[in-house]
Design a protein around this motif. Structure first.
Motif, mmCIF file in Angstrom:
data_model
loop_
_atom_site.group_PDB
_atom_site.id
_atom_site.type_symbol
_atom_site.label_atom_id
_atom_site.label_comp_id
_atom_site.label_asym_id
_atom_site.label_seq_id
_atom_site.Cartn_x
_atom_site.Cartn_y
_atom_site.Cartn_z
ATOM 1 N N UNK A 266 7.671 -11.289 14.187
ATOM 2 C CA UNK A 266 6.993 -12.304 13.366
ATOM 3 C C UNK A 266 5.548 -11.916 13.098
ATOM 4 N N UNK A 267 4.861 -11.432 14.128
ATOM 5 C CA UNK A 267 3.465 -11.026 13.972
ATOM 6 C C UNK A 267 3.332 -9.825 13.039
ATOM 7 N N UNK A 268 4.231 -8.853 13.201
ATOM 8 C CA UNK A 268 4.183 -7.655 12.353
ATOM 9 C C UNK A 268 4.454 -8.012 10.894
ATOM 10 N N UNK A 269 5.407 -8.916 10.678
ATOM 11 C CA UNK A 269 5.714 -9.344 9.313
ATOM 12 C C UNK A 269 4.515 -10.046 8.686
ATOM 13 N N UNK A 270 3.855 -10.912 9.455
ATOM 14 C CA UNK A 270 2.692 -11.645 8.947
ATOM 15 C C UNK A 270 1.567 -10.681 8.563
ATOM 16 N N UNK A 271 1.361 -9.649 9.364
ATOM 17 C CA UNK A 271 0.309 -8.676 9.074
ATOM 18 C C UNK A 271 0.530 -7.983 7.733
ATOM 19 N N UNK A 272 1.797 -7.777 7.371
ATOM 20 C CA UNK A 272 2.105 -7.092 6.116
ATOM 21 C C UNK A 272 1.985 -8.018 4.915
ATOM 22 N N UNK A 273 2.495 -9.240 5.033
ATOM 23 C CA UNK A 273 2.532 -10.128 3.863
ATOM 24 C C UNK A 273 1.160 -10.713 3.538
ATOM 25 N N UNK A 274 0.216 -10.693 4.489
ATOM 26 C CA UNK A 274 -1.098 -11.285 4.221
ATOM 27 C C UNK A 274 -1.988 -10.359 3.391
ATOM 28 N N UNK A 275 -1.580 -9.086 3.262
ATOM 29 C CA UNK A 275 -2.402 -8.129 2.514
ATOM 30 C C UNK A 275 -2.207 -8.346 1.019
ATOM 31 N N UNK A 276 -3.268 -8.441 0.207
ATOM 32 C CA UNK A 276 -3.119 -8.683 -1.230
ATOM 33 C C UNK A 276 -2.476 -7.510 -1.950
ATOM 34 N N UNK A 277 -1.770 -7.809 -3.044
ATOM 35 C CA UNK A 277 -1.064 -6.789 -3.808
ATOM 36 C C UNK A 277 -1.955 -6.089 -4.813
ATOM 37 N N UNK A 278 -1.373 -5.100 -5.495
ATOM 38 C CA UNK A 278 -2.098 -4.339 -6.511
ATOM 39 C C UNK A 278 -1.218 -3.244 -7.057
ATOM 40 N N UNK A 279 -1.815 -2.132 -7.492
ATOM 41 C CA UNK A 279 -1.040 -1.034 -8.066
ATOM 42 C C UNK A 279 -0.433 -0.178 -6.955
ATOM 43 N N UNK A 280 0.605 0.575 -7.328
ATOM 44 C CA UNK A 280 1.338 1.383 -6.356
ATOM 45 C C UNK A 280 1.001 2.862 -6.514
ATOM 46 N N UNK A 281 0.657 3.520 -5.417
ATOM 47 C CA UNK A 281 0.475 4.970 -5.415
ATOM 48 C C UNK A 281 1.002 5.499 -4.090
ATOM 49 N N UNK A 282 2.212 6.020 -4.119
ATOM 50 C CA UNK A 282 2.907 6.417 -2.889
ATOM 51 C C UNK A 282 2.388 7.715 -2.275
ATOM 52 N N UNK A 283 1.431 8.380 -2.947
ATOM 53 C CA UNK A 283 0.882 9.616 -2.366
ATOM 54 C C UNK A 283 -0.316 9.345 -1.458
ATOM 55 N N UNK A 284 -0.806 8.103 -1.444
ATOM 56 C CA UNK A 284 -2.017 7.779 -0.675
ATOM 57 C C UNK A 284 -1.898 8.098 0.818
ATOM 58 N N UNK A 285 -0.778 7.764 1.478
ATOM 59 C CA UNK A 285 -0.671 8.084 2.914
ATOM 60 C C UNK A 285 -0.758 9.588 3.192
ATOM 61 N N UNK A 286 -0.208 10.400 2.291
ATOM 62 C CA UNK A 286 -0.256 11.852 2.481
ATOM 63 C C UNK A 286 -1.696 12.339 2.325
ATOM 64 N N UNK A 287 -2.367 11.811 1.295
ATOM 65 C CA UNK A 287 -3.764 12.181 1.058
ATOM 66 C C UNK A 287 -4.632 11.772 2.241
ATOM 67 N N UNK A 288 -4.375 10.564 2.786
ATOM 68 C CA UNK A 288 -5.138 10.089 3.947
ATOM 69 C C UNK A 288 -4.993 11.050 5.126
ATOM 70 N N UNK A 289 -3.758 11.461 5.409
ATOM 71 C CA UNK A 289 -3.517 12.362 6.550
ATOM 72 C C UNK A 289 -4.191 13.705 6.327
ATOM 73 N N UNK A 290 -4.142 14.208 5.102
ATOM 74 C CA UNK A 290 -4.744 15.506 4.785
ATOM 75 C C UNK A 290 -6.260 15.454 4.940
ATOM 76 N N UNK A 291 -6.878 14.410 4.390
ATOM 77 C CA UNK A 291 -8.340 14.299 4.422
ATOM 78 C C UNK A 291 -8.882 14.010 5.817
ATOM 79 N N UNK A 292 -8.049 13.379 6.656
ATOM 80 C CA UNK A 292 -8.499 13.027 8.007
ATOM 81 C C UNK A 292 -8.027 13.999 9.081
ATOM 82 N N UNK A 293 -7.459 15.126 8.650
ATOM 83 C CA UNK A 293 -7.050 16.159 9.595
ATOM 84 C C UNK A 293 -5.915 15.749 10.512
ATOM 85 N N UNK A 294 -5.026 14.843 10.045
ATOM 86 C CA UNK A 294 -3.879 14.403 10.838
ATOM 87 C C UNK A 294 -2.653 15.247 10.475
#
Length: 587
Positions: A480-508
């Motif tokens: 329930x807590x995990x679901x609430x954390x996701x649905x409370x975030x406001x929506x917007x445009x979709x860019x599915x490459x962002x997580x990959x870019x984040x990992x690359x830029x942060x050395x993960x």
């Protein structure tokens, strides 16, 4: 023997020299016409090949740890593993899809057999059927049937030797035989040669007698085949008296067994089998509810061994529930509640609740938390998907299933890889995952929890409005807590490459990116393939990408020959199996 192609089938101009590795192989030509040609055409053509000696240099099929060739190449071995895992050679897995397995999807399988690599194919079949690595077993039975009819002796021998390991219960055996029949359909020769007769005979003879007695009384026939058919056609010669007794029971009936064994001095094992079969026969002819219940409880009989009339009794169902496998109990909770067999406050309901949340029972049944979630949400819905069955969910059962969900995480074996699980919150997560009762928000929360709780190196991200957004989903949260954390975030445009870019830029350095999106139209500031390549180059990791369209149908990432990229449409327990196999380089 070379089998000719029927004159009625249009075949391309003759090829004067046909190499098994030639680019103009007849199977490939036929596969290009797969929309119009029947299944037997492919098999006839497959049987028509003349096998070249393997002295020439092989093509791009040098083995590595997971398949052939380069680690990113979609080789024939990789395609075969995909086929065995989820029934398709492509990079798209569609949840809850159980299409008919056919030669159209088995191009890589045919290619490997042409290259005299049938023994490798059989080993892969065994690996996927024995270790829970396959979403569905149908493709493995089809592949084994094809191997058992190959022109190369070693391949046939390997296939028949693996029959008992691959086909572990009668339903599997019937499926294998039916595949062989369909592959031979329209050809003059039959399937019951000496090798198949011996293999089927061995399947029966190598079983434990009591286990076989239970099997033949629970699963009597499937797909138009029965045990009587198989014993008759295989000319089975029983290996011992107990097996002989079971064979006589199947082929001649109980009365013949009574006549043959009533006056004999029987071994202890034969006496046990006789007693068990007597109970099965007794319950089949009993109209006394009390007697049926006593027989069920004393001998642990299952519902497949009862008559339809017996299953109209509430008391009979209550007796069955006591020893019924936990997975089966979870499947019929709605039905049992609708029939008032499970009622609030009853002792039967309390017993079921105790079993559902018993760690011992959960461990024995090896039930995955996502599977429990599916059962729980369906039960909470109060209505079946088909028919008119409705029920009022019992609160104590819902609480027990909620408890079982968290306890069952102990059944998830860690892969030991570095994961990034990213949730697209750019659109509303209120949609329902197709074929389930679960909202995409709950599904996404459950998936993130599964990886966060079982994999030590997991990052959970959320993205929207062209950027990553704060997300505090953690391993110690409940659903329930995990679901609430996701649905409370406001929506917007979709860019599915962002997580990959984040990992690359942060050395993960990341082994597997899992992108969960509810958006049927995926947009990218850059190609996900190119973004992944950049991450691999910078991090040195052999990174993989799984794009999960929780509500999409048939939507792939891109047309790529990189086998480390995979698309999933919808989501089910099979999707988690596919992700696990990809992470471990099994597909």
């Amino acid at each position: 023997m070379v089998v000719g192609i029927p004159a009625s089938i249009a075949v391309p101009p003759p090829i004067t020299h046909l190499s098994v590795r030639g680019e103009a192989s007849l199977v490939c030509i036929l596969l290009n016409q797969r929309k119009t040609l029947p299944l037997r055409t492919y098999f006839v053509a497959f049987c028509s090949f003349t096998m070249e000696p393997s002295g020439s240099t092989p093509s791009n099929h040098t083995l590595n740890s997971t398949g052939d060739g380069c680690p990113w190449e979609v080789s024939d071995k990789a395609r075969l593993c995909r086929f065995l895992c989820y029934g398709s050679e492509g990079d798209l897995y569609t949840a809850r899809e159980e299409g008919h397995v056919s030669m159209e999807n088995a191009g890589a399988l045919l290619s490997l057999l042409q290259e005299s690599r049938g023994a490798e194919v059989v080993e892969e079949i065994k690996r996927f059927t024995q270790n829970g690595r396959a979403v569905q077993l149908g493709p493995s039975f089809f592949a084994l049937a094809l191997c058992s009819q190959h022109s190369e002796l070693k391949t046939r021998q390997a296939a028949f030797k693996a029959l008992k390991e691959v086909c572990q219960d009668p339903a599997h055996l019937f499926s294998f035989i039916n595949n062989k029949k369909e592959l031979k359909e329209g050809m003059k020769c039959g399937i019951w040669g000496r090798a198949l007769r011996r293999a089927v005979s061995d399947w029966y003879n190598e079983q434990d007698a009591m286990s076989l007695a239970a099997a033949v009384t629970k699963c009597k026939q499937r797909e138009g085949w029965s045990h009587q058919d198989l014993l008759r056609l295989s000319h089975t010669k029983p290996a011992n008296e107990a097996i002989a007794l079971i064979c006589k029971y199947v082929t001649k009936g109980w009365k013949e067994v009574q006549l043959a064994y009533s006056d004999k001095e029987n071994s202890e094992e034969v006496v046990k089998v006789l007693s068990y079969l007597e109970v099965v026969e007794k319950v089949k002819h009993s109209c006394d509810e009390t007697e049926v219940i006593n027989l069920i409880e004393e001998h642990k009989l299952e519902r497949e061994q009862l008559l339809t009339d017996h299953l109209k009794s509430k008391q009979v169902w209550r007796a069955l529930l006591k020893e019924m496998p936990l997975q089966s109990v979870l499947k019929i909770l709605g039905k049992m509640t609708s029939k008032k067999i499970l009622e609030p406050g009853s002792s039967e309901t309390q017993a079921v609740c105790d079993r559902i949340q018993s760690e011992t029972a959960l461990t024995k049944a090896k039930i995955h938390p996502f599977n429990i979630l599916l059962f729980s949400e369906n039960y909470k819905r109060g209505q079946g998907y088909q028919g008119k069955t409705k029920w009022e969910p019992v609160s104590s059962i819902l609480k027990a299933m909620d408890s079982a969900f968290y306890k069952s995480f102990m059944n998830v074996e860690p892969v030991g890889k570095r994961f990034v699980v990213a949730v697209d919150v750019s659109t509303s997560l209120s949609s329902i995952v197709p074929g389930t009762s679960i909202s995409t928000a709950v599904a996404a929360a459950a998936i993130t929890m599964i990886f966060a709780r079982t994999e030590a190196d997991t990052h959970v991200l959320a993205y929207s409005e062209g950027a990553l957004v704060p997300c505090s989903v953690s391993a110690d949260m409940n659903l329930t807590q995990a679901t609430f954390e996701l649905v409370k975030i406001p929506g917007g445009s979709t860019d599915c490459t962002l997580p990959i870019t984040w990992a690359t830029e942060n050395g993960k350095a990341v082994d597997v990116f899992i992108i969960l999106t509810n958006n049927p139209l995926w947009t990218f500031t850059a190609s996900p393939v190119e973004s992944l390549k950049k991450h691999r180059q910078k991090s040195g990791a052999n990174s993989k990408l799984v794009m999960c369209g929780l509500t999409s149908i048939g939507h792939a990432i891109a047309d790529t020959e990189d086998r480390r990229l995979l698309s999933i449409c919808g989501f089910d327990l099979g999707a988690l199996t596919v992700i696990r196999d990809l992470a471990q380089d099994l597909i």
